[in-house]
Design a protein around this motif. Structure first.
Motif, short mmCIF file in Angstrom:
data_model
loop_
_atom_site.label_atom_id
_atom_site.label_comp_id
_atom_site.label_asym_id
_atom_site.label_seq_id
_atom_site.Cartn_x
_atom_site.Cartn_y
_atom_site.Cartn_z
N MET A 185 0.65 -1.40 -0.06
CA MET A 185 0.51 0.21 -0.14
C MET A 185 1.32 0.91 -0.28
O MET A 185 1.94 1.43 0.47
N PHE A 186 0.21 1.77 -1.05
CA PHE A 186 0.98 3.45 -0.52
C PHE A 186 -0.12 4.75 -0.69
O PHE A 186 -0.77 4.42 -1.06
N VAL A 187 0.19 5.21 0.33
CA VAL A 187 -0.73 6.68 1.24
C VAL A 187 0.24 7.78 0.49
O VAL A 187 1.24 8.21 0.85
N GLN A 188 -0.90 8.58 0.26
CA GLN A 188 -1.01 9.97 -0.18
C GLN A 188 -1.49 11.07 0.33
O GLN A 188 -2.28 11.15 1.04
N ILE A 189 -0.52 11.55 1.07
CA ILE A 189 -1.32 12.73 1.85
C ILE A 189 -0.49 14.22 1.64
O ILE A 189 0.30 14.33 1.12
N SER A 190 -1.96 15.01 2.52
CA SER A 190 -1.25 16.75 2.32
C SER A 190 -0.26 17.42 3.03
O SER A 190 -0.58 17.09 4.15
N PRO A 191 0.91 17.47 2.47
CA PRO A 191 1.68 18.58 3.42
C PRO A 191 1.34 19.69 4.27
O PRO A 191 2.11 20.14 4.81
N ALA A 192 -0.45 19.83 3.86
CA ALA A 192 -1.09 21.87 4.01
C ALA A 192 -1.66 21.05 5.19
O ALA A 192 -1.86 20.15 6.12
N GLN A 193 -1.65 21.94 6.31
CA GLN A 193 -1.76 22.58 7.94
C GLN A 193 -3.17 22.44 7.81
O GLN A 193 -4.28 21.07 8.61
N SER A 194 -3.75 22.46 6.68
CA SER A 194 -5.64 22.73 6.86
C SER A 194 -6.09 21.13 7.02
O SER A 194 -7.07 20.52 6.61
N ASP A 195 -4.85 19.58 5.98
CA ASP A 195 -5.46 18.58 5.59
C ASP A 195 -4.59 18.12 6.93
O ASP A 195 -4.80 16.71 6.69
N TYR A 196 -4.32 18.27 7.60
CA TYR A 196 -3.37 17.31 8.75
C TYR A 196 -4.50 16.34 9.32
O TYR A 196 -4.07 15.17 9.19
N ALA A 197 -5.79 16.82 9.74
CA ALA A 197 -6.68 15.49 9.99
C ALA A 197 -6.60 14.19 8.92
O ALA A 197 -6.38 13.65 9.31
N GLU A 198 -7.32 15.00 7.88
CA GLU A 198 -6.72 13.73 6.08
C GLU A 198 -5.81 13.31 6.21
O GLU A 198 -6.09 12.24 6.77
N SER A 199 -4.64 13.71 6.51
CA SER A 199 -3.63 12.63 6.29
C SER A 199 -2.64 12.06 7.67
O SER A 199 -3.00 11.24 7.43
N THR A 200 -3.86 12.16 8.86
CA THR A 200 -3.30 11.60 10.13
C THR A 200 -4.39 10.53 9.95
O THR A 200 -3.89 9.34 10.19
N ASN A 201 -5.54 10.31 9.49
CA ASN A 201 -6.49 9.37 9.41
C ASN A 201 -5.64 8.54 8.10
O ASN A 201 -5.93 7.27 8.71
#
Length: 153
Positions: free
Chosen positions: A103-119
């Protein structure tokens, strides 16, 4: 609005392979799923309405069902709820023993996307805990004449 232009869908490309060994008259079979999972979205944040809201809810349900299957596998439960979504039914044989998953996971470095990236990272951590066992070769001995069950050589 968040994901305004998103397709709100998963993409699954399945590749089926067969190899034939003329000396041993055996066939090897394999399957490769390449999957792009749509990201979950918080409706309160995305502001999705109408059909977009329905699509987002369905995506969230299928991701939740996949998470439940992964959790059941990680906890070595007797019952894994593969029937809870079309996604998990399609992936059932790839989430069971005799398979490998990456599995590869793409996350956002933006502070506003912190919750989604953490999930997303938590989901990936749950996936990592699943022990599928050793993948084994899927081989079938062919009958007289060396023909495969489908009549191909």
């Amino acid at each position: 609005k968040m994901n305004k232009d998103s397709s709100r869908s998963h993409l699954i490309l399945s590749i089926y392979c067969e190899g034939y060994d003329k000396l041993s008259k055996t066939s090897s079979f394999g399957k490769l799923h390449l999957i792009d999972l749509a990201g979950s979205e918080r409706l309160s944040r995305s502001g999705a309405t109408g059909q977009s809201k329905v699509e987002a809810q369905e995506i969230n349900k299928s991701l939740s069902a996949l998470g439940n299957c992964i959790a059941a596998r990680a906890n070595k439960k007797d019952h894994v709820p593969y029937r809870d979504s079309v996604l998990t039914r399609l992936l059932q044989d790839s989430l069971e023993k005799n398979s490998k998953t990456l599995m590869f996971v793409q996350i956002s470095p933006a502070q506003s996307d912190y919750a989604e990236s953490t999930n997303s990272l938590k989901f990936a951590a749950r996936v990592k805990e699943v022990e599928l066992g050793k993948a084994t070769k899927s081989v079938k001995k062919r009958g007289k004449g060396g023909r495969s069950p489908k009549g191909r050589r």
